[in-house]
Every structure is written in C-alpha cells, then in structure tokens.
Design an enzyme around this catalytic site. Structure first.
Site, PDB file in Angstrom:
ATOM      1  N   LYS A 114       0.786  -1.233   0.000  1.00 44.86           N
ATOM      2  CA  LYS A 114       0.000   0.000   0.000  1.00 44.86           C
ATOM      3  C   LYS A 114       0.821   1.289   0.000  1.00 44.86           C
ATOM      4  O   LYS A 114       0.305   2.363   0.315  1.00 44.86           O
ATOM      5  CB  LYS A 114      -1.025   0.032   1.167  1.00 44.86           C
ATOM      6  CG  LYS A 114      -1.842  -1.210   1.346  1.00 44.86           C
ATOM      7  CD  LYS A 114      -2.302  -1.856   0.052  1.00 44.86           C
ATOM      8  CE  LYS A 114      -3.335  -1.071  -0.702  1.00 44.86           C
ATOM      9  NZ  LYS A 114      -3.586  -1.735  -2.039  1.00 44.86           N
TER      10      LYS A 114
ATOM     11  N   HIS B 226       7.082  -7.334  -2.244  1.00 43.07           N
ATOM     12  CA  HIS B 226       6.813  -6.657  -0.965  1.00 43.07           C
ATOM     13  C   HIS B 226       7.717  -7.213   0.128  1.00 43.07           C
ATOM     14  O   HIS B 226       7.534  -6.908   1.306  1.00 43.07           O
ATOM     15  CB  HIS B 226       5.366  -6.892  -0.535  1.00 43.07           C
ATOM     16  CG  HIS B 226       4.343  -6.148  -1.344  1.00 43.07           C
ATOM     17  ND1 HIS B 226       4.470  -4.832  -1.675  1.00 43.07           N
ATOM     18  CD2 HIS B 226       3.144  -6.552  -1.863  1.00 43.07           C
ATOM     19  CE1 HIS B 226       3.410  -4.453  -2.379  1.00 43.07           C
ATOM     20  NE2 HIS B 226       2.597  -5.477  -2.506  1.00 43.07           N
TER      21      HIS B 226
ATOM     22  N   SER C  70      -4.867   2.596   4.216  1.00 44.97           N
ATOM     23  CA  SER C  70      -4.991   1.960   2.907  1.00 44.97           C
ATOM     24  C   SER C  70      -5.013   0.435   3.051  1.00 44.97           C
ATOM     25  O   SER C  70      -5.797  -0.266   2.398  1.00 44.97           O
ATOM     26  CB  SER C  70      -3.824   2.413   2.021  1.00 44.97           C
ATOM     27  OG  SER C  70      -3.941   1.876   0.730  1.00 44.97           O
TER      28      SER C  70
END
Ligand code: A3P
Length: 315
Positions: free
Chosen positions: A66, A128, A158
């Site tokens: 995010k 990520h 988010s």
C-alpha cells in the site's frame, strides 16, 4: 485466464500446511517465514522464492504493501518504454511487473514466479518482501532496486481497506482491531517499521533508489526524473509530461490496465473498496481518533528512534 476455480483451490491445496517449509508458527491466515508473517500461499511457495534467479538487468520494485507499488510500477514501465502509452496499455500491470513471491493457482489470472522465470529480459519485478528476505541472487546480480516508502498512518488506512477487499486475507475486524495488529506487525509482511528501516539501511551497500510517496504526490515530475536518472534514461520534457499525465491518480483509476478491474471479484472485490481508493496524503485524519493518533505517535517515536528516516503525514 480467469480464476474460476480460485476459491475451490484455496480450500484444497493452496493452504496445505504440510508443504510449508521454514515456517514455525501460524497467525490466523498468516505463517511466520523467518519471523515475518506471510500469506500461506506465499509460504507454500517459499523454496521457489529463495531459489529465484534474478538477472543483472532486472529492475526490482520493492515496497511495503500500500505504499504506491502500482503507481511506481506504471512509472517505471513507462520510463522503460520511452513513454510509449500504447505499449504500457497492452497488458495489466501485474503482467508487465509480475509479483515475484506471489503464488496463485495456474488457472488464475495473476502471474507469479513461474511466469517471471519464462519472461524475456529485461524484466520489471514487484516484491513486498522485507530486505532480509530477498532472494540472494538479487544482490549477487547487483540488480537495480526502486523502493517506495509511504508514511505509516496512511499505509495503515490503505491496508485496512485493502484487507476488506482481498479474499485471501482474513477478516481483521474493526479499524481499531486492525490498527492494533498493524502496530504490532501482525499483518501480512509484518512490521512497517522494520520494512522501511531495513531497506533504508541497505542503500549504503546496494544500488537502491529510495523514494517517498509523499514526494511523488508533491512533485511527480521531479520524482519521475529521479527514476529516469537512476535507470539512465534521458527522455526529454515532453515525454516526462506524458508520463506524469498517464500516471496521475485519475488516469490510473480509469485505466483498466492499472486499476485491477481485470482481476476477478473472487480474488479482489472492489465493490467493498476500490483498489484506486483515494490516492492522497493525510487520509489517516479521517480514520484515526485523537486517542489512536496519540498512542500511535508515542509507539512510532520509540520504534523510529535513532533512525534518520523522516516521513511527512501531510503535504
Ligand atoms: P489509498 O488506498 O490510500 O487510496 P499499492 O499499489 O502499493 O497497493 O498502493 C495502493 C495505494 O496507492 C492506494 O492508496 C492507491 O489509491 C494509491 N495509488 C495508486 N496509484 C496512484 C497514483 N497514480 N497516484 C496516487 N496514489 C496512487
């Protein structure tokens, strides 16, 4: 390639705990891999992630979830395509910048490591993973890495909305409950603090362009120029402006190749929360109570003490 059988697969083999290596404990839908909570689907695939073969001309895009991954991915793809919009619109972003550690059933429409292995060079690769979990071939091959960090409060908001729309992620309860988990690092990919600090330190020994979401919001052209310099691309004013326009929040929200509308609702239900949600800095003010913000700030000060990393929570 539609993920018709995604849900069936999810209950059958994808989450088979027996096949998970290097994992010791379970946290809800997450499994600890070297102490970092990760989706079971990723844990199941961990041996392949560790063995991933990077190539010297790969460009890695790394973020905590995010933080603006899709945004910077579109920018990097456009820069690599010399600003050719048509080329960048040929396939959804998750094909142009595949998600390295992600594991999806063959029949789903989200490519992962297998697709990457078959892809021609030069490749753009999304991850990520916290820095210590990157496959070692990335460092051995001296791949360029672009990291984007976003302030912890807006990421929390988010991420909370994203958790609601992603079927693979477990229900995290109320905002307050989610926030507690996030502060404790008990969410997918673990602690935001460790992630941003780990990548920040790694800059000292590796080719990493460290960007901030807030800077990108403030002056996208300036940040795009940083990307161009890092990738040794000199594209001229007109192309730069084209990239700024093509990667604006509104343009990406309307673009089916970047807004994930091509992904099945069974995987990502955007009726709950659109992927391109607000795209602003400071939305945390609409979610955090004064008390939550005070507790968060006190904990933040402790966890970030001694770090020279500074984030803006408004611009
Ligand atoms: P919000 O949920 O705050 O709106 P990621 O791609 O890492 O999952 O990050 C998603 C976040 O980046 C979402 O934040 C999304 O709206 C925002 N985003 C995506 N494209 C953007 C753009 N072009 N400009 C600004 N924000 C963008």
């Amino acid at each position: 390639m539609r993920p018709k059988r995604w849900l069936e697969h999810k209950t059958i083999s994808c989450f088979n705990m027996q096949t998970i290596e290097n994992s010791s404990q379970q946290q809800g839908d997450l499994v600890l891999i070297h102490n970092v909570p990760m989706l079971k689907a990723i844990a199941n695939n961990w041996a392949q992630v560790e063995a991933f073969q990077a190539r010297p001309d790969d460009i890695i895009i790394a973020t905590y979830p995010k933080a603006g991954t899709t945004w910077v991915s579109e920018i990097v793809d456009m820069v690599c395509n010399n600003g050719d919009v048509e080329k960048s619109c040929q396939a959804p972003i998750y094909y142009r910048v595949p998600y390295m550690e992600f594991f999806a059933p063959e029949e789903s429409d989200i490519p992962g490591i297998k697709y990457l292995n078959s892809m021609a060079s030069p490749r753009l690769i999304k991850t990520h993973l916290p820095v210590q979990l990157l496959p070692k071939s990335v460092w051995e091959n001296n791949c360029k890495v672009i990291y984007v960090a976003r302030n912890a409060k807006d990421v929390a908001v988010s991420f909370f909305h994203f958790y609601q729309s992603v079927q693979m992620l477990q229900d995290v309860g109320s905002w307050e409950e989610f926030l507690q988990k996030y502060i404790a690092g008990e969410v997918s990919y673990g602690s935001w603090y460790d992630h941003v600090k780990g990548w920040w330190e790694k800059r000292q020994e590796h080719r990493i362009l460290y960007l901030f979401y807030e800077d990108m919001k403030e002056d996208p052209a300036r940040e795009i120029r940083k990307v161009m310099r890092f990738l040794e691309k000199d594209l001229g004013e007109e192309v730069q402006e084209k990239i700024v326009r093509h990667t604006s929040f509104q343009a990406m929200k309307e673009n089916p190749m970047t807004n994930y509308e091509t992904i099945s609702h069974e995987v990502l239900d955007q009726t709950v929360s659109p992927f391109m949600r607000k795209g602003i800095t400071g939305d945390w003010k609409n979610h955090f109570t004064v008390a939550q913000s005070e507790v968060f700030d006190a904990d933040y000060a402790q966890k970030m003490e001694g770090s020279e990393l500074h984030f803006r929570t408004e611009i």
